[in-house]
Design a protein around this motif. Structure first.
Motif, short mmCIF file in Angstrom:
data_model
loop_
_atom_site.label_atom_id
_atom_site.label_comp_id
_atom_site.label_asym_id
_atom_site.label_seq_id
_atom_site.Cartn_x
_atom_site.Cartn_y
_atom_site.Cartn_z
N LEU A 54 35.58 -44.37 9.80
CA LEU A 54 35.24 -45.61 9.11
C LEU A 54 35.58 -45.53 7.63
N TYR B 297 38.00 -48.14 5.69
CA TYR B 297 37.61 -48.85 4.47
C TYR B 297 38.61 -48.56 3.35
N ARG C 127 28.66 -52.58 4.45
CA ARG C 127 29.32 -51.37 4.94
C ARG C 127 28.60 -50.07 4.58
N SER D 294 29.77 -59.01 4.67
CA SER D 294 30.18 -57.96 5.61
C SER D 294 30.67 -56.72 4.86
#
Length: 263
Positions: free
Chosen positions: A251, A255, A181, A177
Motif C-alpha cells: 500500500l 500511495y 489512508r 479518501s
C-alpha cells in the motif's frame, strides 16, 4: 500472560511497563525505558545483524547473502511494478519498512516466555507504533507529491473524465479518501496483530485451565482440542505476520505511485 484465581487476562500482554520497574521522571514527564522500547531496539538489532551478514557481496553468495538479496529483489520488483523505473529510488525506505514490520511481528510470536523473567512483546499490536509508521509513509507521499508536481498535485483529487456537474462532489470525496489512508494503513496492521494474539492467549488459557481442572473429563474435551487449535492458529498467525508486512509495504508503494505519477 497474567492470571489470578484461574482467570487468564489476554490483554495483559499489551501492557506497557518500565523495564526492571525503573521509572525515569524528568520534568514531570515519564521517560522510562519500557518493554515496548526494548523490543523496538531488539527489532532494529535483528534487522541490523540480518543486513550486516548479507552485504558481503561475494561472487558466489551464501545463504545469508542470498536471503538478503531475495528480500531486496522482491521489494524492488514490487516498487518497479507499481511505480515504474523511478520506484527503485524508494527501495531503501520501503525495504526497511517491510523488514522492520516483519521482524517485529515474528519476534512477538517467538516463545521467549519459556525463559524466566522474559516476556515477549509485539510492538505492532499498538496503534501508536503502527500509526507512526503510517504517518511517516503518508508524509513521504506528500513531500514527494508536492516537490515533484507543486500545486498540480491537487489534480490527484479530480479523476480524469470527471463530469463538470460532479465537480462539487468528487474532489471532496477523493480528498477524504486520501486523508483516511494513514488511519486505515496503521489500523489494519494493529487490528490484525492484536486480534491474533488475543485469540492465542485465550486458547492458551483454555489449555492451562483445562489441565489444572479437577474434573478428569475437562482435559480431553477442552484442553487437548484447544491445544491442537492453538497450533493451527499459531501457524496461521505466522503467515499473517508476513502478509501484514507485505500489505503495508504494498500500500505504501501504491500511495507513492499516486505521488509520482498522479494516478
Amino acid at each position: 500472560m497474567a492470571g489470578t484465581g484461574g482467570k487468564i487476562d489476554p490483554m495483559h500482554q499489551f501492557l506497557i511497563e518500565p523495564v526492571f520497574d525503573q521509572r525515569w521522571i524528568v520534568g514531570g514527564y515519564d521517560l522510562s525505558f519500557t518493554n515496548s522500547a526494548l523490543w523496538m531496539v531488539a527489532t532494529l538489532l535483528v534487522l541490523w545483524v540480518f543486513m550486516l551478514g548479507g552485504m558481503k557481496r561475494e561472487l558466489v553468495p551464501g545463504r545469508w547473502q542470498a536471503a538478503v538479496e531475495t528480500f531486496t529483489g522482491f521489494i524492488g520488483s514490487m516498487l518497479t511494478a507499481n511505480i515504474g523505473p523511478e520506484g527503485r529510488k524508494f527501495l531503501p525506505y520501503v525495504f526497511s519498512l517491510f523488514m522492520f514490520i516483519l521482524i517485529a511481528n515474528i519476534l512477538g510470536m517467538m516463545p521467549f516466555g519459556i525463559v524466566p523473567g522474559v516476556h515477549p512483546f509485539t510492538i505492532t499490536s499498538h496503534l501508536t507504533v503502527t500509526g507512526v509508521l503510517a504517518i511517516l509513509s503518508f508524509a513521504i507521499v506528500l513531500i514527494v507529491g508536492f516537490s515533484r508536481h507543486g500545486l498540480h498535485f491537487f489534480s490527484l483529487f479530480v479523476p480524469h473524465g470527471t463530469p463538470w456537474w460532479l465537480m462539487w462532489l468528487i474532489p471532496p470525496v477523493e480528498l477524504f479518501s486520501f486523508l483516511v489512508r494513514p488511519f486505515s494503513l496503521g489500523l489494519r496492521l494493529f487490528v490484525a496483530m492484536t486480534a491474533g494474539h488475543i485469540l492465542m492467549k485465550v486458547l492458551a488459557g483454555f489449555v492451562i485451565n483445562g489441565l489444572n481442572a479437577e474434573a478428569l473429563w475437562v482435559a480431553p474435551v477442552v484442553a487437548i482440542p484447544s491445544f491442537l487449535l492453538m497450533i493451527g492458529i499459531t501457524l496461521l498467525e505466522l503467515l499473517v505476520c508476513a502478509i501484514q508486512a507485505y500489505v503495508f509495504a504494498l500500500l505504501t508503494s501504491l500511495y507513492l505511485n499516486d505521488a509520482v505519477n498522479l494516478h
